[in-house]
Design a protein around this motif. Structure first.
Motif, PDB file in Angstrom:
ATOM      1  N   GLU A   1      -6.144   2.329  18.729  1.00  0.00           N
ATOM      2  CA  GLU A   1      -6.406   1.990  17.332  1.00  0.00           C
ATOM      3  C   GLU A   1      -5.871   3.095  16.437  1.00  0.00           C
ATOM      4  OE1 GLU A   1     -10.050   1.001  14.222  1.00  0.00           O
ATOM      5  OE2 GLU A   1     -10.481   1.372  16.353  1.00  0.00           O
ATOM      6  N   ILE A   2      -5.039   2.703  15.477  1.00  0.00           N
ATOM      7  CA  ILE A   2      -4.459   3.676  14.544  1.00  0.00           C
ATOM      8  C   ILE A   2      -5.520   4.059  13.518  1.00  0.00           C
ATOM      9  CG2 ILE A   2      -2.675   4.051  12.806  1.00  0.00           C
ATOM     10  CD1 ILE A   2      -0.964   2.002  14.389  1.00  0.00           C
ATOM     11  N   ALA A   3      -5.768   5.340  13.387  1.00  0.00           N
ATOM     12  CA  ALA A   3      -6.810   5.840  12.496  1.00  0.00           C
ATOM     13  C   ALA A   3      -6.360   5.797  11.041  1.00  0.00           C
ATOM     14  CB  ALA A   3      -7.181   7.267  12.891  1.00  0.00           C
ATOM     15  N   ASP A   4      -7.328   6.021  10.150  1.00  0.00           N
ATOM     16  CA  ASP A   4      -7.048   6.145   8.715  1.00  0.00           C
ATOM     17  C   ASP A   4      -6.332   4.919   8.163  1.00  0.00           C
ATOM     18  OD1 ASP A   4      -8.140   8.741   8.749  1.00  0.00           O
ATOM     19  OD2 ASP A   4      -6.221   9.568   9.404  1.00  0.00           O
ATOM     20  N   GLN A   5      -6.942   3.748   8.367  1.00  0.00           N
ATOM     21  CA  GLN A   5      -6.403   2.501   7.827  1.00  0.00           C
ATOM     22  C   GLN A   5      -6.753   2.380   6.343  1.00  0.00           C
ATOM     23  OE1 GLN A   5      -4.565  -0.369   9.050  1.00  0.00           O
ATOM     24  NE2 GLN A   5      -4.616  -0.560   6.818  1.00  0.00           N
ATOM     25  N   PRO A   6      -5.744   2.463   5.439  1.00  0.00           N
ATOM     26  CA  PRO A   6      -6.054   2.325   4.013  1.00  0.00           C
ATOM     27  C   PRO A   6      -6.415   0.889   3.658  1.00  0.00           C
ATOM     28  CG  PRO A   6      -3.697   2.493   4.338  1.00  0.00           C
ATOM     29  CD  PRO A   6      -4.318   2.721   5.682  1.00  0.00           C
ATOM     30  N   GLU A   7      -7.138   0.737   2.561  1.00  0.00           N
ATOM     31  CA  GLU A   7      -7.429  -0.583   2.027  1.00  0.00           C
ATOM     32  C   GLU A   7      -6.300  -1.014   1.093  1.00  0.00           C
ATOM     33  OE1 GLU A   7     -11.569  -1.459   0.736  1.00  0.00           O
ATOM     34  OE2 GLU A   7     -11.803   0.710   0.935  1.00  0.00           O
ATOM     35  N   ALA A   8      -6.222  -2.320   0.856  1.00  0.00           N
ATOM     36  CA  ALA A   8      -5.189  -2.833  -0.043  1.00  0.00           C
ATOM     37  C   ALA A   8      -5.304  -2.206  -1.427  1.00  0.00           C
ATOM     38  CB  ALA A   8      -5.288  -4.360  -0.133  1.00  0.00           C
ATOM     39  N   ARG A   9      -6.524  -1.982  -1.895  1.00  0.00           N
ATOM     40  CA  ARG A   9      -6.724  -1.447  -3.246  1.00  0.00           C
ATOM     41  C   ARG A   9      -6.149  -0.048  -3.412  1.00  0.00           C
ATOM     42  NH1 ARG A   9     -12.031  -2.239  -4.830  1.00  0.00           N
ATOM     43  NH2 ARG A   9     -12.283  -3.753  -3.141  1.00  0.00           N
ATOM     44  N   GLU A  10      -5.915   0.644  -2.301  1.00  0.00           N
ATOM     45  CA  GLU A  10      -5.352   1.991  -2.367  1.00  0.00           C
ATOM     46  C   GLU A  10      -3.823   1.971  -2.455  1.00  0.00           C
ATOM     47  OE1 GLU A  10      -7.079   4.691   0.657  1.00  0.00           O
ATOM     48  OE2 GLU A  10      -8.314   2.950   1.201  1.00  0.00           O
ATOM     49  N   VAL A  11      -3.225   0.812  -2.221  1.00  0.00           N
ATOM     50  CA  VAL A  11      -1.766   0.693  -2.122  1.00  0.00           C
ATOM     51  C   VAL A  11      -1.217   0.009  -3.372  1.00  0.00           C
ATOM     52  CG1 VAL A  11       0.122  -0.359  -0.814  1.00  0.00           C
ATOM     53  CG2 VAL A  11      -1.867   0.593   0.388  1.00  0.00           C
ATOM     54  N   THR A  12      -0.180   0.611  -3.959  1.00  0.00           N
ATOM     55  CA  THR A  12       0.457   0.012  -5.130  1.00  0.00           C
ATOM     56  C   THR A  12       1.702  -0.744  -4.709  1.00  0.00           C
ATOM     57  OG1 THR A  12      -0.359   1.747  -6.595  1.00  0.00           O
ATOM     58  CG2 THR A  12       1.514   0.449  -7.371  1.00  0.00           C
ATOM     59  N   VAL A  13       1.709  -2.042  -4.999  1.00  0.00           N
ATOM     60  CA  VAL A  13       2.874  -2.889  -4.752  1.00  0.00           C
ATOM     61  C   VAL A  13       3.600  -3.073  -6.076  1.00  0.00           C
ATOM     62  CG1 VAL A  13       3.709  -5.117  -3.935  1.00  0.00           C
ATOM     63  CG2 VAL A  13       1.675  -4.094  -2.890  1.00  0.00           C
ATOM     64  N   GLY A  14       4.860  -2.723  -6.106  1.00  0.00           N
ATOM     65  CA  GLY A  14       5.678  -2.887  -7.305  1.00  0.00           C
ATOM     66  C   GLY A  14       6.618  -4.064  -7.130  1.00  0.00           C
ATOM     67  N   VAL A  15       6.491  -5.066  -7.969  1.00  0.00           N
ATOM     68  CA  VAL A  15       7.314  -6.272  -7.884  1.00  0.00           C
ATOM     69  C   VAL A  15       8.434  -6.187  -8.916  1.00  0.00           C
ATOM     70  CG1 VAL A  15       7.355  -8.781  -8.063  1.00  0.00           C
ATOM     71  CG2 VAL A  15       5.348  -7.631  -7.064  1.00  0.00           C
ATOM     72  N   MET A  16       9.663  -6.208  -8.440  1.00  0.00           N
ATOM     73  CA  MET A  16      10.828  -6.213  -9.335  1.00  0.00           C
ATOM     74  C   MET A  16      11.318  -7.650  -9.483  1.00  0.00           C
ATOM     75  SD  MET A  16      13.043  -2.793  -8.367  1.00  0.00           S
ATOM     76  CE  MET A  16      14.085  -2.930  -9.838  1.00  0.00           C
ATOM     77  N   GLY A  17      11.212  -8.174 -10.698  1.00  0.00           N
ATOM     78  CA  GLY A  17      11.550  -9.558 -10.973  1.00  0.00           C
ATOM     79  C   GLY A  17      10.282 -10.320 -11.278  1.00  0.00           C
ATOM     80  N   LEU A  18      10.085 -10.671 -12.549  1.00  0.00           N
ATOM     81  CA  LEU A  18       8.824 -11.285 -12.973  1.00  0.00           C
ATOM     82  C   LEU A  18       9.047 -12.680 -13.540  1.00  0.00           C
ATOM     83  CD1 LEU A  18       7.131  -8.169 -14.623  1.00  0.00           C
ATOM     84  CD2 LEU A  18       6.766  -9.096 -12.319  1.00  0.00           C
TER      85      LEU A  18
END
Length: 320
Positions: free
Chosen positions: A131-148
């Motif tokens: 098991e890979i330790a230190d699994q971040p939550e989605a809320r901690e990750v910023t997704v940048g979408v190019m094209g709106l």
């Protein structure tokens, strides 16, 4: 009541899907299916509308009476960049099914990278239980979408439902409720905040080759995922694949999911096929549903015949 003029269909899709969809499409007017060899030499001067995806270049010289051209996909660069076109409206394919499919791919890939999908797939092949330790939550990750546009805006909303911190970028300023957005002047700030970059840009003179080393190097690399990640389901011509490959090798990018390529099908010798930190899908993120496409065309023709303006008309100057 005068007899309605034909719709000419020239779609480089799977032949069976076109034939099946045409069985119930355009019941009130003739259809000329250019995939049928019997129509190879047919006079097309009476055709009123054309539904196309990478059509025969001679089509527009032969179909001289067209009122509008309908793209078989959300993108229109396949038409604008390769043909001498008459001065007619060109209509993009916009449909719930197409939009949903694209957002499904984007959410799938973001979750796959969030939850260490590549690493766990490698461990499965090696029969390693770890098991890979230190699994971040989605809320901690910023997704940048190019094209709106339609596709990008829907992807933004569905990524937010999954809990990601989502920001957006477009060349011209756009407002989306609850989302911080940037225009051309804010590109550096946008990239500096982004952990997962999602490419959903149309292919224009401004976006050709935009995804290069200079851009990738400006992404946030010290975020919760331990590196920056690139997803592209927009257009292959928007990425410089040689620089993408080098960035994946030297750590500028941690990993990538790529659905579109500079040349398709992807060359069997491309390093992307075998790179352990890359997911390749065969331009399948949002395959057009041909039945939905024909329903879309029927609806737009009905609008035109009712004296209403066409929707989703391409701005040829902007290229989308």
């Amino acid at each position: 009541m005068s007899e309605k003029r034909p719709v000419v269909v020239d779609l480089r899709f799977a032949r069976e899907s076109v034939v099946n969809a045409l069985r119930s499409a355009f019941p009130d007017r003739p259809v000329v299916d250019m995939g049928d060899p019997a129509n190879a030499d047919r006079d097309l001067s009476d055709a009123e509308f054309a539904v196309v995806w990478k059509p025969d270049p001679a089509l527009f010289r032969r179909a001289t009476g067209l009122k509008a051209i309908f793209s078989g996909g959300a993108g229109v660069d396949h038409i604008l960049s390769a043909y001498e076109l008459p001065d007619l409206p060109i209509i993009r394919f916009v449909d719930r099914s197409l939009t949903d499919r694209m957002s499904e791919w984007v959410v799938w890939q973001c979750l796959h990278h969030l939850r260490n999908g590549i690493a766990y797939a490698g461990q499965q092949q090696a029969r390693v239980w770890h098991e890979i330790a230190d699994q971040p939550e989605a809320r901690e990750v910023t997704v940048g979408v190019m094209g709106l546009g339609v596709l990008g805006a829907d992807a933004v909303h569905k990524l937010k439902v999954m809990g990601f911190d989502v920001i957006g970028w477009s060349r011209r300023a756009k407002a989306i409720d609850g989302v911080v957005t940037f225009d051309a002047k804010g590109l550096d700030t946008f990239l500096g905040r982004t952990d997962i970059l999602v490419g959903l840009l149309p292919l224009t003179d401004d976006t050709r080759g935009i995804y290069d080393r200079a851009l990738f190097s400006r992404l946030r690399r010290a975020g919760p995922l331990g590196g920056s990640i690139f997803l592209n389901a927009g257009r292959g011509g928007s990425q410089k694949e040689a620089e993408l490959i080098e960035c994946l090798k030297d750590g500028t990018l941690k990993s990538a999911s790529v659905d579109v390529f500079e040349k398709e099908p992807l060359d069997p010798d491309s390093p992307l096929w075998s790179m352990p930190n890359v997911i390749v899908t065969p331009h399948a993120a949002a395959a057009s549903d041909v039945r939905a496409l024909f329903r879309h065309v029927e609806a737009q023709i009905a609008r035109l015949e009712a004296g209403k303006p066409l929707e989703f008309v391409v701005d040829r100057t902007a290229g989308y």
